[in-house]
Each structure stands twice: as C-alpha cells, then as structure tokens.
Design an enzyme around this catalytic site. Structure first.
Site, mmCIF file in Angstrom:
data_model
loop_
_atom_site.group_PDB
_atom_site.id
_atom_site.type_symbol
_atom_site.label_atom_id
_atom_site.label_comp_id
_atom_site.label_asym_id
_atom_site.label_seq_id
_atom_site.Cartn_x
_atom_site.Cartn_y
_atom_site.Cartn_z
ATOM 1 N N ASP A 24 2.271 2.062 3.773
ATOM 2 C CA ASP A 24 1.643 3.086 3.529
ATOM 3 C C ASP A 24 2.533 4.428 3.417
ATOM 4 O OD1 ASP A 24 -0.491 4.638 3.292
ATOM 5 O OD2 ASP A 24 -1.630 4.351 5.117
ATOM 6 N N GLU A 61 0.776 -1.037 0.128
ATOM 7 C CA GLU A 61 -0.145 0.095 0.003
ATOM 8 C C GLU A 61 0.858 1.299 -0.100
ATOM 9 O OE1 GLU A 61 -3.253 0.150 2.876
ATOM 10 O OE2 GLU A 61 -3.092 2.291 2.911
#
Lengths: 373, 373, 373, 373
Positions: free
Chosen positions: C293, C8
């Site tokens: 992330d 991600e």
C-alpha cells in the site's frame, strides 16, 4: 517489556566446575566465555538484565549438578555447598535474585531435609530444581527416577513446604549414549535428547500419581514443555485406562487437567512463536512462564523475542512474562524479594510513548528496516 | 461445559412487538416461533438452558428497542415499562436470570436517571444495553450517536453506578438503507451491516475519550467484536495522532490498550473457532465472554460449538464461558444472583467420567460418527 | 525474502493531483513527501524496492481515481490519460513493474472498452483496479455500485479478458460523511470507514451472483480482506437462503467457497501476524497475496514485517510473498514481465548463510538486540 | 470430506501373528477384535472406509514387522511373504488400496533388492515403510539404525526408485525397557516412547546427510510429526554448526528447510486441532497428509475429527486430506490406482446441499445438539 522474571537461569561455583564444566561441550572458542558467565551473577548478568528488561532471575545450579554425581556423600556435600553459596549471593541483591535449591537425590529423606533447610533456614530460596534422573553406580549407568513410591518422602516435603519443583534436563549415561546416540551425538543434547528423556520422567511423575498424593506439589519444566503440550491429546488418548489399569494416576483425570494448577512450563531456550501459541492453545497461558536458559541462551536473544516478536495480546504477554510466576512461586512476593504484579502499562507494553504523537503512516521510526547492534 | 453464562440474550413484551416485531424479518414460516421465543423466559428458554449447560442469562430488550422509537416520550415510557416488567420476570428466578436495563437515549440526563433507577431501586439489573444509535426525527432518518460530549451525563452515571454498557447492533435508517443497501438488502442485517455500523459507534466512543473521562465505564459488544479485534493493528496504526491532533482519546494509549480493562467482547452469533483464536491472540482471553444471541441463534447451536468444537485449553474455556463475566459484571456475584466462579472440573470440562475407565483406543464412545438429533 | 511481489501500490500523475491530492489528508509537514512519492516510479520507489527485496510492483492510479470524478466525460478522459501514461512508465522497466488499468465506471460498456484496450492494445496491464463506488451527481452524493445487473457488460469483459479486478477503498460522499462520520472524522478513512464501505460492495458483487455468471472473474482486495475473513462464518451463517430467497448467488455455495478460486486478499496496510494467521485459517494461504500500500505505508515497514516478523513456514511465506500472484495474475508470467515462481532457497528464506557455520547458542548475530536504522 | 487418502494403515497375515500379535498389548477383551481388524482388508475395513469418506488406504505390515525379527533369514523371508501377500490383496481392489513394501533391514543391499522387486515387479506398491530400528542380536537388544553410511545402498535404491520411505515407530528392546521404562511401562508405547525413539532416528537420518546425498528420497512419518514440528525452532537452534562441525548435513540448510520437499508428516493417531495448526504454522500444509493409524485408531474417530472438527479452510483441508498424497506418492496417480486430485466441491467440503435452501438462523439441522450414534 519491563519487569520480566526468568526462571531457568544457570549458575555454578568453581567447586562445581571440577565435576562438570559445561564449557567442554560448546563450540570451539566459546568455552571460557560460557564458564565466566556461569560463575558470574552481579556483573555481566545483572548488566544484561538491566539492558533487557529482566527484573528478576531465579538462579539454579547448572545441570546435571548433584544429579550427575554418583557418590551420595559427594553429591550431598556439593548440594549443601552450592545452596550455602547461592544463599549468600542471592542475599547480596534479593530484589533481583532468588534461588532454586540443589539437592542430591540419592536418598529421598536427605533430599527432603536439605530442601527443608533451604526453605526454612535460609531466605533466598523459592523452590527446588532437579536435573532429571540421579546418576548412580560405579560406572554411572544407573539412573534413579523420582516417580517411584520410594521418593514419596521428597515429594511430601515439597508439598508441605509448598516448594515448586523445577524439572530440568541433563546429559545421558554412558550406556544410553553408546546404545542410542552414537552415530548422531549432536542430537543427544539440547536439540533433542534432553527433552526425549525428561518428558518420560515428567510424565512418569504425573502418571504415577505423585500430584494426586501431594496436591500442593507444583511441577515446572522448560523448553516450552519438553514436547508435551504439542502431544497432550495423544498422550491422554493413548494412556488408555482399560489397557493400563494399574497406572496410579487418578482415574477421573487426564494429564491435561493438571496444567495450570499443578503443572507449568516455561519458554526457556525455545523462542518460537508458533510453539508458544500451540502451548497457549493446549495448556493455556496460565500454565506458561517466561524464561531464558542463560547462559546457554543469550539474554538479549530471549528478550528480543519476547519484547519484539511475540505477537500475542498485552495481558497474556505480561502474565507469561511476569505475573504468572508470582502465583506459581508465591515466595517471590514475600520477604526478601517482595515482587508484585504489574500492568501492561507498568511494563511499558502497549501504549504510545508520551514523546511520540504519531503511530502509523509516516512515523519515521517505522520507515526503516531493523538491524541488530 | 456446565455453568455457562450468556450475555446477549433477547426478550420482548407484547407492547414491544407493536413497534418492532423481529418476526417480520425472518424466513417464511418461522415468524411465530421467533416471536414466541422472544416473549418466553421461564418455559422453553429455561428448558433449553438446562439441557445445554447454560447456568445463567442476562436478558435484554430486543433490538432496536427504545433506540428505534423516534418519539422521546414514547421511548422513555417503553423503557420504564420494559425495565419494570423485566425486573418482575428476573426476580421470579434470580439464580438463573439478570437483566440489562433498556433506556431511551433521546435525553442523556433522563437515560442516566432511568439507569440509576434500575441499578439502585431494582434488584435484577447488572448493567445497561444500548442498541447502537438512537433514531430521531419525523422520518426516522436522524441518528443520534452517544460518543459526543452531550452524552457525558449518561456515561457519568454508568461510571458512578459501575454499570457496564453493552453495545448492540440495530437496523439502519430508511435513508441509509436506500442509499447504501438497496440492491443488496440481505447484507444490511446481521451478516454485515450490523457490524459495519456498530463498530463505528464503538470506536467513536473510545476515540472520543469517553473511557478516559469515565475510567470505570466498561463497554461490551458481541459477535466476536464487530470486526474490531481482527483489525486492531490497522485501526491503531491508521489513527495517526499527527494527522488527527484533535482526536480526544489519551495520546499515550492505543485502542488496543483498553481491551481487557474497559473493553470486552462476546461470542454471540459468531461461532467460529478461527475467529475466536484470532481474538484471543489480539485482545486476549480475559477480554472475551461467551454469549449466544438467543433467539436469533439457537441455544443448542451455540452451546454445542462451545462444548464440543472449540479446541482451546480448559482454563480459557471456563474463563470465557463463565468466570470472566463475574469480573466484568460484578453485580452477578451479589444478591440476588450470587454467582461464583467455577473450576474446569466443576464445569465438567476435562477429566474422565467416573463411570468410564477408558479413553482412547477402543473407547466405544469414540468409535462412531457424530450425528445431530 | 527476495522476490516479493506487491499489488496495491499507488501512483499518480500531475493531472490527477488537480482533482485528488492525497497530500491534503496526511499529517502536517508530510504532504509534499507523499505527493512526491506518488509521482515517482523509477527513483526512490525502485531504490526502496531494491533495498527491501521487492522484485515487482503492480501500479495503480491513486484512489479514488476515476471513481471520484462525477462527470463521465472527465472521468473517462482521465482514465485514458492515466492508462497511457502508466503504460509508458511500466514499459520503461517491465521486469519490475506492471499496471492495473484505471476505468471510469459511469458507463459499463465504456469501462469494458477501456479495459479491453488496456489488456489487448497495451503491454503493461495485468488487470483492473476499481476504487469502490463511482461518484456521480452534481453534489457528488450519488453512489453507483457495480454489483447490479446493469454492470454485467463490464464483468463480461473482465471475464473474457481474464483480467482480475482489484477492489480498492475510497473516501465517502459528502452526505454519508455528514450523516455518519461527523463527530468522529478520523474513523472515516483507512482506520475503519474504508473497510466498512468496501466490504459491503465486495459482498454485494459476490452475493448478486456476478462470480457465478462470470466464472473467470477474480476479485482481489487488500487490507487483509476488509474484515471479511474474520467474519466469514457469520456472513455465511446469516445469509440465510430461506430468509433471502431472492439473493442471486448460487444456492449451493457459500461465500467462503469462492476464496482461493475467484476471491483473493492481500496484506496491504495490515501488517498483523494474528490477522494473517486468522485469514490463513479461514480462507487459506492460497487466497492471500503480499502487498504494501505504498506510499500510504512505508516499503521498509511492510517488508520488515514480512521478512522478519511473520512466523509462518517457508512455503506459505514464499507463496503468499510471491508465487500466488503468478497464479492469480497469469499475465505476470508472460511478456514483457516474464516472472516465474521461486523456491524458498531462491528467495533466501530459510537456510544458513554460507559464510555462517553457526546457528543458535553463541551465535554472535543473535546475541544482540535489534534496532531500526 | 469425501476422497480422503490414509497412509498409515496397518495389516497383518497369520504368519505375522506368530512373532508379533499386537492383540497382546491392548485392553482386556479387545484383543480378538484388534487381531481380526488387522487381518481384514476387504470386509469391515472397506465398509468403514465407505461409511467415512475414505477413498483410499495405503496398507503396511503391522509394526514392528520385519524390524522386530532378529534373525536375518527369517526377517527377509517374512518380508517376501508379506509383500507377495499384500500385492495379491491390493490387486483385488487397486482403486481403493495400495501398499508400502516391508523389508528386512539387516542387510541394506538385500533391503534395496526387495524394495526394487516390489517397485518394479509388482504393481501395488507406492513406497516402503520401516518400523524404526532393526532388532538384532540373540537377546534382541541390538538396535540397528539406518542413518549410518552403511545404509546408503538402501537409500540409493529408494532414491532411484523414487520410493518414499515411511518411518513408523516400534516397541523398544528388552534392555531399554528395563533401563528406562520400568516403573512407567504405560509410557513406553504410543503415548510417548514411540515418538521419543523415532524422532531420534528421523533426525539422525536428516542430520547425517542422507537427504542431501539422495535428493529424491522423501521421508514420511506420522503422529503429527513425532514431536518434531513443535520443536523445529529449538532443534535447528541447538544443532549449532560451530559446536558440531562434523555433522554431515548440508551446512547451508536447516532441518526446517527439508519439510515440504523431502520431509512430510501425517495426522495418524493425533487428532488434535491445535497440534495440526501448530504443524501448519511451522512446517506448512504442504508438508502434511491425513492418516488414521487403523486399527489402532478407529476409522470413524479419525474421520469425524477431520470431517467435522478441524476448523481450517477448505483448500488446506482437501490438500491435506487427499491431494498432497498424490504429489508425495506419485505412484498413486498411475496404473493401477489412477487417483487424481479433487476440488473441495468434489470432496463435498463447503457448499450448501442442493436440498437445503437455508444455512444459519432457524436451520433445523443446526438447532440440535450433536450425539454419537
């Protein structure tokens, strides 16, 4: 975490080194360092305590201590000497140190008497520490265990004096070493043998009904419980009362039931978070207290684990790290130690530092790897 | 486990059913049963409490209660009616029941007044329960949240009266339902939507500084914490104070820090051992209390889970199952309820039954499968 | 741990910044840094990957991406542009990077077509990433969800192309923001609102039967599962089939049952060991994959957590850290990426370094505190 | 859970009872029952397997078996007899039963030969089981351990035959019993002594380098790992290589590193969920296999725990309950057993029964307490 209390912290005197120099057993080149760390209280030890948030240490005479001395007269004399010396050292700084009494266990009455002397005539003692079995016999192969009725006078004294009893492991006898550990001597010590022997003695004390006969006796043992919390289901399951009708322990209790009331463990020398969490599950955080096992473990090692790596909530962290010890060892809250419980905020656990307005994304302090220094 | 206390247990009155009949939302054929269970206190409910070791229930007016009534006058009248009726019922058996006050939240001053009435003029109340936001407006689409400064009078009353505030979920508004839940209406209720909305309100209350301004306010919420304990690291991590300098919460605290002192959760309706263990890890057992969510959950279901399936130690089991509630809701220990803490043995947790001399191998009682009956 | 794969990980192009500059939302003074990190692939990002044991990143167009563009033509053009550009960048270093396709979701058939183009005409794509709902309408308040039958053409394409679908959160609409988050705007983003909205969409997709109709579809979502693993018992428990007879999901399955086969989570942005352990308990390690992330989280932060702080066994560490991704995203094992699974030893997890003959007592490396550098 | 495979399941023959009747050690009144259960395979045992979802048992000759016989000739003859008889029984129903070979360990070459015979000339054998040390000497006090170089021929055979070695505990010698367990005999058996001795032998085998010299050797041991997983941090930490430079194990590995590749544990006789979860954390689910320890444990007891009480995810449940055994003992997948792996759905783990349209609220099946029947 500030305010940590550590309970399985060793110390010795030059007279103790004659019989028992742990420096013999360590890696080449580290012997002198270990010996010096054992002899020291107010120097490096205290400095490392300050650097690592250790508020308080309960000191004890290094294993096997008097339990390793087969001659009763010598063992008793060494206990007296060690206790007198330890009182003297503790009273130099009673805000930071207390002591577990050393006793010879050749004679339960004499052990009771020495414990009474420490707990009533001296000021620095908060309990007593036994190093597994008492060696006896000319060849050192006799093992005296304290779970037999003969030892009730000692347990009665511990009960009446409300002196918690720390059960600490020790080296094996020559015979056992020869029979079982030859061919794998590295296992005979703290990696395995210590726990494999001590857990028998601990469970012997419990299952022989000593905690029932002496309900104010508290047992403490380290190394995350000497294997017992992990196996507590199986231990109780297999102590089938129909099979062992003569086992003296109360028929309406399980070994599990004593934890948190009369039985407690410490984290000494077993800095494993999964093991801690298992113990918290099986015996509960109120049964667990922080300890290091200095100088056989490093103070920074144990404290870094506790302060940085143990991912449990703040309340349990502070209770295990400090506050539980005040309940288990109430002398710590009295003169001359006067310790009191602390909140997570007082221990600087949780919270954001007042000079930091950020936490999280783009927090410079997190955007780096950790290194040891 | 005997002695359990349950805190999120619903009840209603015939006048409440007019506006709000939860029976409409349940599976075909079960509506009457649910309605009857909501109206009952001293019959089936008490019988099931007896059968399942539930010593005590704190009753509350079923959601959305007064929060679902858009007209302030009606909402206030219903609160008064419900509280009067609940006092009457509780006082029929105050050893087994207490109540959370219902309040209309249209007017914070009036809510404070009604709470004061319940806590000072009546005897059965131990706190107050709010069903998420207050509906308002002619179309019922206005949502009034209590985390804004306008509601300080209510929080001040809760603080001064030392009345813990239970935050309970509720159904959404027509507009939100249309915008977000159409096409997946089954998610709008207790499976997901309840928590997805209530956790916003809870964190709104905390991050808007209400717990700081009113340090005796305690928040309680159910369903194992409405997702918050699992995400507490991420919540604190992402409430970056540099990014949100105007967030009113104390700059030196994390949301995590309020748990166990001012923030508490219950197990209502989320009988998952892994979730419980996660919550115990993140927010600590002292932050957790047992609850059922009757009659939206069955009493036997919740109690069997707690009594038979939760593999945690006896101390935490008894503290979460009973004793913590006495600390969080001190009124429970006073007249007319007079509850007191219990040991594991008193709760029949642990131990071997006196009529059983065995445990383990060839124990007949274990040598069978379990069935439901 | 060497060999980590992260899934991600965000990226953007200058054309994307016009509509959507995440730098607007971050702490004062950090905006430029975030923008630069989003635009960069082969510079700082790759350097930090090298420094932190990240072998591979699957890149995606930063949220809300095309889902934030209300005009279908613009959204589709931006998807094409972003995908073309991403292909170009990935193919500069396909041993270290792959991509999730960006698609406009205004028109399911067009989305299917663009996904087909990425998966068949280009080389660097291994799946597709959707940023929650598609914004539509002139005021941006219309939310299009992909769990309705109209979107079957898209899911059919994902199924036939065996393209896993990463579901990523996004900002709310102006209306929702006004209705629900005003008064607590800091909660509307990654701290809470992202998960509170996305978990509805995810469960909408599952409960509307899309995984049943398209059994090769795999869903992936981050942040340790957007609250779902912690509540999986309650979710299934409350999706009572008798109450919701029209819910399309297979009647013989629970939501829980899809995990590990068609549903997967990542650790992105939620570096909490208790949450990870809870997820491992409820949905199993085979359902979990490491992610960071970036750049909304720092690469060192996420990697230090994984490498140093996560106290799980080596097999799960390496499977979650790397190997699971190869099973969930099989394109990673093919040309031009050619990734293969690694053992703990190959990842340098466990073991003693060959230049270290010690471990434990008096290991100098342990006898110090950790610091960040 | 259907499809369970159990690995530590005991059996005996009338000739075995002469030397070793476990019925002597059990509670009064249960001796005949135990003896009958040991002699039985195709009657009550199979019936209980059917009733409790046990698809398959690997049978072994009851402890101490040949290890308890001090005379080499007798021990070898008994091994041959037991193996021939066991082959005969297993081949009556090879879809449900396989066997571990029994061997006398007086002579490693002979043991290797008997193992070779079982693994190559007979069809029902999938590995070998050793009951801790081999008793020898006229007084039965000599203990022969298999971790010494003299035993390499045996390990070489196990390696070349790819025969996993199950290490099972046994009773102590008269001398050890007298020295250590007198005064607490109830601890000498399965409650404690079994594990305290066997873990020494297991770690002796590992640390003496046998797994390094014979990399296809796999060790299996039961009772949730004979204390080792809980202490694995401490074991590795305290096997300081600088202190023990002559320990033969590879210098670049930790004991921990062997788990899941060459070292495996089973759940036999330790039906504790916290211990299981601890083991899953420390050594990983891929290192763990279900077992019962019948008839020293009841089949329903072990299976009810596994099927109803173990709150872990479905994948790990099915892998530990069945599938891992097929990887560790590949002979199970071959003629004549032909076992294959199963999914959670195939094992009826998870899911909703097709005749049940409900789950959760007002599910009649949940609205009751559980009882044993």
């Amino acid at each position: 975490m500030l305010g940590k209390i550590a309970l399985e912290e060793c110390w010795t005197i030059p007279e103790g080194l004659k019989n028992n120099d742990p420096g013999k057993y360590v890696a080449a080149g580290t012997s002198d360092r270990l010996t010096n760390e054992l002899l020291d209280i107010h120097g490096t030890r205290l400095q490392q305590m300050d650097e690592n948030g250790v508020d308080f240490m309960v000191l004890s005479f290094v294993s096997p201590g008097c339990q390793g001395i087969t001659d009763p007269v010598q063992a008793e004399a060494l206990a007296t000497l060690a206790n007198n010396k330890l009182e003297e050292e503790v009273m130099k700084n009673p805000k930071r140190f207390a002591a577990f009494a050393a006793v010879s266990m050749h004679d339960p009455a004499q052990a009771a008497e020495e414990l009474r002397r420490c707990m009533t005539k001296m000021k620095g003692f908060v309990g007593v520490l036994l190093n597994d079995f008492q060696s006896a016999g000319t060849d050192g192969n006799e093992m005296i265990f304290f779970d037999q009725p003969k030892y009730d006078p000692f347990w009665k004294a511990a009960n009446d004096l409300e002196a918690p009893v720390y059960l600490h492991p020790r080296v094996s006898t020559p015979l056992i070493r020869e029979q079982m550990w030859k061919g794998r001597p590295w296992l005979d010590f703290s990696a395995l043998g210590y726990a494999d022997r001590l857990n028998m003695h601990i469970l012997g004390i419990i299952t022989n009904g000593i905690l029932d006969r002496f309900p104010k006796v508290k047992l403490i043992f380290g190394h995350m419980g000497e294997h017992i919390p992990y196996d507590i289901y199986r231990i109780d399951h297999k102590l089938d009362r129909a099979r062992f009708p003569n086992m003296p322990m109360r028929k309406d209790k399980l070994v599990r039931d004593y934890f948190g009331d009369q039985v407690f463990i410490t984290t000494s020398g077993h800095f494993s978070t999964p093991a801690l969490i298992c113990a918290m599950g099986e015996v509960g955080s109120q049964s667990i207290m922080f300890s290091i096992d200095y100088p056989f473990e490093s103070i920074p090692n144990g404290c870094v684990w506790w302060d940085e790596y143990v991912s449990i909530n703040h309340h349990d962290l502070v209770n295990i790290g400090r506050n539980n010890a005040l309940k288990v060892l109430p002398r710590l809250t009295q003169e001359p130690h006067n310790l009191s419980s602390m909140t997570p905020a007082e221990c600087q656990v949780g919270g954001l530092k007042t000079d930091s307005v950020t936490y999280g994304m783009y927090n410079e302090d997190w955007n780096r790897r950790l290194v040891k220094h």
